[in-house]
Design a protein around this motif. Structure first.
Motif, PDB file in Angstrom:
ATOM      1  N   VAL A  74       0.877  -1.173   0.000  1.00 41.19           N
ATOM      2  CA  VAL A  74       0.000   0.000   0.000  1.00 41.19           C
ATOM      3  C   VAL A  74       0.910   1.217   0.000  1.00 41.19           C
ATOM      4  O   VAL A  74       1.718   1.385   0.915  1.00 41.19           O
ATOM      5  N   VAL A  75       0.807   2.033  -1.029  1.00 38.59           N
ATOM      6  CA  VAL A  75       1.785   3.102  -1.219  1.00 38.59           C
ATOM      7  C   VAL A  75       1.125   4.478  -1.246  1.00 38.59           C
ATOM      8  O   VAL A  75      -0.063   4.620  -1.547  1.00 38.59           O
ATOM      9  N   VAL A  76       1.943   5.479  -0.922  1.00 39.12           N
ATOM     10  CA  VAL A  76       1.556   6.879  -1.058  1.00 39.12           C
ATOM     11  C   VAL A  76       2.243   7.407  -2.315  1.00 39.12           C
ATOM     12  O   VAL A  76       3.462   7.237  -2.479  1.00 39.12           O
ATOM     13  N   PHE A  77       1.488   8.023  -3.191  1.00 36.62           N
ATOM     14  CA  PHE A  77       2.068   8.517  -4.442  1.00 36.62           C
ATOM     15  C   PHE A  77       1.383   9.813  -4.839  1.00 36.62           C
ATOM     16  O   PHE A  77       0.342  10.190  -4.308  1.00 36.62           O
ATOM     17  N   ARG A  78       1.991  10.461  -5.800  1.00 32.74           N
ATOM     18  CA  ARG A  78       1.438  11.721  -6.322  1.00 32.74           C
ATOM     19  C   ARG A  78       1.673  11.745  -7.825  1.00 32.74           C
ATOM     20  O   ARG A  78       2.806  11.552  -8.274  1.00 32.74           O
ATOM     21  N   ASN A  79       0.605  11.977  -8.578  1.00 30.40           N
ATOM     22  CA  ASN A  79       0.717  11.950 -10.032  1.00 30.40           C
ATOM     23  C   ASN A  79      -0.198  13.005 -10.639  1.00 30.40           C
ATOM     24  O   ASN A  79      -1.365  13.119 -10.250  1.00 30.40           O
ATOM     25  N   GLU A  80       0.320  13.790 -11.564  1.00 31.78           N
ATOM     26  CA  GLU A  80      -0.456  14.885 -12.151  1.00 31.78           C
ATOM     27  C   GLU A  80      -1.729  14.391 -12.827  1.00 31.78           C
ATOM     28  O   GLU A  80      -2.784  15.021 -12.745  1.00 31.78           O
ATOM     29  N   VAL A  81      -1.643  13.252 -13.505  1.00 29.88           N
ATOM     30  CA  VAL A  81      -2.808  12.734 -14.223  1.00 29.88           C
ATOM     31  C   VAL A  81      -3.936  12.389 -13.259  1.00 29.88           C
ATOM     32  O   VAL A  81      -5.119  12.490 -13.585  1.00 29.88           O
ATOM     33  N   TRP A  82      -3.576  12.009 -12.036  1.00 30.21           N
ATOM     34  CA  TRP A  82      -4.565  11.592 -11.037  1.00 30.21           C
ATOM     35  C   TRP A  82      -5.021  12.748 -10.154  1.00 30.21           C
ATOM     36  O   TRP A  82      -5.796  12.545  -9.228  1.00 30.21           O
ATOM     37  N   GLY A  83      -4.541  13.952 -10.387  1.00 31.21           N
ATOM     38  CA  GLY A  83      -4.979  15.100  -9.617  1.00 31.21           C
ATOM     39  C   GLY A  83      -3.879  15.810  -8.864  1.00 31.21           C
ATOM     40  O   GLY A  83      -4.125  16.827  -8.219  1.00 31.21           O
ATOM     41  N   ASP A  84      -2.651  15.297  -8.912  1.00 32.15           N
ATOM     42  CA  ASP A  84      -1.489  15.938  -8.298  1.00 32.15           C
ATOM     43  C   ASP A  84      -1.675  16.206  -6.804  1.00 32.15           C
ATOM     44  O   ASP A  84      -1.285  17.251  -6.292  1.00 32.15           O
ATOM     45  N   VAL A  85      -2.296  15.255  -6.097  1.00 28.57           N
ATOM     46  CA  VAL A  85      -2.416  15.301  -4.631  1.00 28.57           C
ATOM     47  C   VAL A  85      -2.004  13.931  -4.100  1.00 28.57           C
ATOM     48  O   VAL A  85      -2.101  12.930  -4.813  1.00 28.57           O
ATOM     49  N   PRO A  86      -1.504  13.851  -2.866  1.00 28.72           N
ATOM     50  CA  PRO A  86      -1.107  12.551  -2.323  1.00 28.72           C
ATOM     51  C   PRO A  86      -2.295  11.588  -2.273  1.00 28.72           C
ATOM     52  O   PRO A  86      -3.380  11.942  -1.812  1.00 28.72           O
ATOM     53  N   MET A  87      -2.075  10.373  -2.760  1.00 27.82           N
ATOM     54  CA  MET A  87      -3.103   9.334  -2.763  1.00 27.82           C
ATOM     55  C   MET A  87      -2.515   8.051  -2.195  1.00 27.82           C
ATOM     56  O   MET A  87      -1.293   7.852  -2.212  1.00 27.82           O
ATOM     57  N   ILE A  88      -3.406   7.171  -1.728  1.00 30.21           N
ATOM     58  CA  ILE A  88      -2.983   5.894  -1.160  1.00 30.21           C
ATOM     59  C   ILE A  88      -3.746   4.779  -1.865  1.00 30.21           C
ATOM     60  O   ILE A  88      -4.981   4.761  -1.859  1.00 30.21           O
ATOM     61  N   LYS A  89      -3.009   3.871  -2.487  1.00 31.61           N
ATOM     62  CA  LYS A  89      -3.601   2.718  -3.184  1.00 31.61           C
ATOM     63  C   LYS A  89      -2.695   1.496  -2.989  1.00 31.61           C
ATOM     64  O   LYS A  89      -1.581   1.598  -2.482  1.00 31.61           O
ATOM     65  N   ARG A  90      -3.194   0.355  -3.463  1.00 32.73           N
ATOM     66  CA  ARG A  90      -2.426  -0.892  -3.363  1.00 32.73           C
ATOM     67  C   ARG A  90      -1.841  -1.261  -4.730  1.00 32.73           C
ATOM     68  O   ARG A  90      -2.534  -1.203  -5.749  1.00 32.73           O
ATOM     69  N   VAL A  91      -0.587  -1.680  -4.718  1.00 34.88           N
ATOM     70  CA  VAL A  91       0.073  -2.124  -5.941  1.00 34.88           C
ATOM     71  C   VAL A  91      -0.374  -3.555  -6.249  1.00 34.88           C
ATOM     72  O   VAL A  91      -0.207  -4.459  -5.430  1.00 34.88           O
ATOM     73  N   VAL A  92      -0.946  -3.762  -7.433  1.00 38.11           N
ATOM     74  CA  VAL A  92      -1.320  -5.116  -7.830  1.00 38.11           C
ATOM     75  C   VAL A  92      -0.558  -5.586  -9.060  1.00 38.11           C
ATOM     76  O   VAL A  92      -0.595  -6.776  -9.399  1.00 38.11           O
ATOM     77  N   GLY A  93       0.132  -4.671  -9.729  1.00 42.68           N
ATOM     78  CA  GLY A  93       0.911  -5.056 -10.886  1.00 42.68           C
ATOM     79  C   GLY A  93       2.121  -4.158 -11.056  1.00 42.68           C
ATOM     80  O   GLY A  93       2.073  -2.978 -10.708  1.00 42.68           O
ATOM     81  N   VAL A  94       3.217  -4.734 -11.581  1.00 49.02           N
ATOM     82  CA  VAL A  94       4.441  -3.977 -11.836  1.00 49.02           C
ATOM     83  C   VAL A  94       4.773  -4.070 -13.324  1.00 49.02           C
ATOM     84  O   VAL A  94       4.095  -4.772 -14.082  1.00 49.02           O
ATOM     85  N   GLY A  95       5.801  -3.359 -13.748  1.00 53.02           N
ATOM     86  CA  GLY A  95       6.158  -3.300 -15.161  1.00 53.02           C
ATOM     87  C   GLY A  95       6.259  -4.679 -15.807  1.00 53.02           C
ATOM     88  O   GLY A  95       6.946  -5.562 -15.301  1.00 53.02           O
ATOM     89  N   GLY A  96       5.548  -4.861 -16.922  1.00 56.83           N
ATOM     90  CA  GLY A  96       5.560  -6.133 -17.640  1.00 56.83           C
ATOM     91  C   GLY A  96       4.391  -7.040 -17.302  1.00 56.83           C
ATOM     92  O   GLY A  96       4.115  -7.994 -18.043  1.00 56.83           O
ATOM     93  N   ASP A  97       3.695  -6.778 -16.189  1.00 59.89           N
ATOM     94  CA  ASP A  97       2.551  -7.605 -15.797  1.00 59.89           C
ATOM     95  C   ASP A  97       1.337  -7.320 -16.671  1.00 59.89           C
ATOM     96  O   ASP A  97       1.126  -6.193 -17.125  1.00 59.89           O
ATOM     97  N   THR A  98       0.528  -8.343 -16.861  1.00 63.58           N
ATOM     98  CA  THR A  98      -0.804  -8.168 -17.420  1.00 63.58           C
ATOM     99  C   THR A  98      -1.809  -8.418 -16.303  1.00 63.58           C
ATOM    100  O   THR A  98      -1.874  -9.528 -15.755  1.00 63.58           O
ATOM    101  N   VAL A  99      -2.518  -7.369 -15.931  1.00 64.95           N
ATOM    102  CA  VAL A  99      -3.500  -7.453 -14.845  1.00 64.95           C
ATOM    103  C   VAL A  99      -4.891  -7.454 -15.474  1.00 64.95           C
ATOM    104  O   VAL A  99      -5.194  -6.596 -16.313  1.00 64.95           O
ATOM    105  N   ALA A 100      -5.721  -8.418 -15.081  1.00 62.93           N
ATOM    106  CA  ALA A 100      -7.054  -8.520 -15.671  1.00 62.93           C
ATOM    107  C   ALA A 100      -8.060  -8.945 -14.612  1.00 62.93           C
ATOM    108  O   ALA A 100      -7.714  -9.461 -13.552  1.00 62.93           O
ATOM    109  N   CYS A 101      -9.320  -8.700 -14.918  1.00 63.25           N
ATOM    110  CA  CYS A 101     -10.414  -9.112 -14.043  1.00 63.25           C
ATOM    111  C   CYS A 101     -11.649  -9.304 -14.906  1.00 63.25           C
ATOM    112  O   CYS A 101     -11.903  -8.493 -15.810  1.00 63.25           O
TER     113      CYS A 101
END
Length: 247
Positions: A74-101
């Motif tokens: 569970v990480v704290v991150f900040r990204n302009e595309v997501w609103g440029d404010v600190p957010m907290i989410k869970r990592v479910v995939g890393v580079g190269g992964d295919t995540v599906a549901c």
């Protein structure tokens, strides 16, 4: 002889109490300062991570580099595309992964392997809407634990498959500090262990808390020795000076 023994014992007691206070101060201040440097508090502004972390909860997050992040964190991150404010989410995939549901049992899959997510609320599917994304290199696919109410990578699939750069991560959540009834360390989900890279190791927070508590106990115990020893000496003096009547 008895007086000499009491004086020697008192001298030894003072030395030991002084040592306890000194060691306690080192443990208390060292643990506190280390924790202040290694961790930052955050307030969770939404319910996107319930039931793991409730809206308004205060969490302690270890300062880490994005390169240290693993699936399940569970990480704290900040990204302009997501609103440029600190957010907290869970990592479910890393580079190269295919995540599906979702698979037939309603689970997400990572590279075709189903992932059990015991931290999700309810018995429904892992996502109310189906999706599939291949995570670009050096990026992270992030989901909230409250899948029905979380705006996360699923909402940004047209922009780099919804993934954020690892460099956007500033910290990894280790524990909930408030409210008191929710206090505790966040567990590492074992469901990601079988995937390449496994899960991350816990930070030093547990040991730092133990150091602060032990230090406080030693300081208080050492400081209390003097008053207790004087009280005991006065009582022994009164008892020793009492006149015992003879029949």
């Amino acid at each position: 002889m008895g007086g000499a023994r009491r004086r020697d014992g008192g001298r030894t007691g003072r030395v030991l109490s002084g040592a306890a206070v000194a060691v306690g101060l080192v443990l208390f201040l060292g643990g506190f300062l280390w924790a202040a440097l290694a961790y930052r508090p955050y307030t969770v502004p939404t319910d996107s991570m319930t039931p793991t972390i409730a809206r308004g909860a205060r969490v302690l997050a270890e300062r880490v580099d994005g390169a240290e992040v693993h699936r399940g964190d569970v990480v704290v991150f900040r990204n302009e595309v997501w609103g440029d404010v600190p957010m907290i989410k869970r990592v479910v995939g890393v580079g190269g992964d295919t995540v599906a549901c979702c698979d037939r049992r309603g689970r997400i899959t990572v590279n075709g392997r189903p992932v059990e997510e015991p931290y999700l609320q309810g018995a429904g599917p892992a996502s109310p809407t189906g999706f599939s994304a291949t995570v670009p290199g050096d990026r992270l696919f992030l989901l909230g634990d409250h899948r029905a109410g979380s705006a996360d990578s699923r909402s940004h699939l047209t922009e780099d498959q919804g993934a954020v750069p690892r460099g956007a991560v500033s910290a990894r959540v280790e524990a909930v500090a408030w409210p008191a009834n929710a206090w505790g360390m966040l567990g590492r989900p074992g469901s990601f262990d079988a995937l390449p890279g496994g899960t991350s190791r816990p930070g030093p927070l547990k040991w730092l808390v133990a150091s602060v508590v032990a230090g406080a106990a030693l300081v208080l115990g050492g400081a209390a020795y003097g008053p207790l020893a004087r009280l005991l000496t006065r009582r022994q003096g009164r008892q020793g000076g009492a006149v015992v009547p003879h029949g």
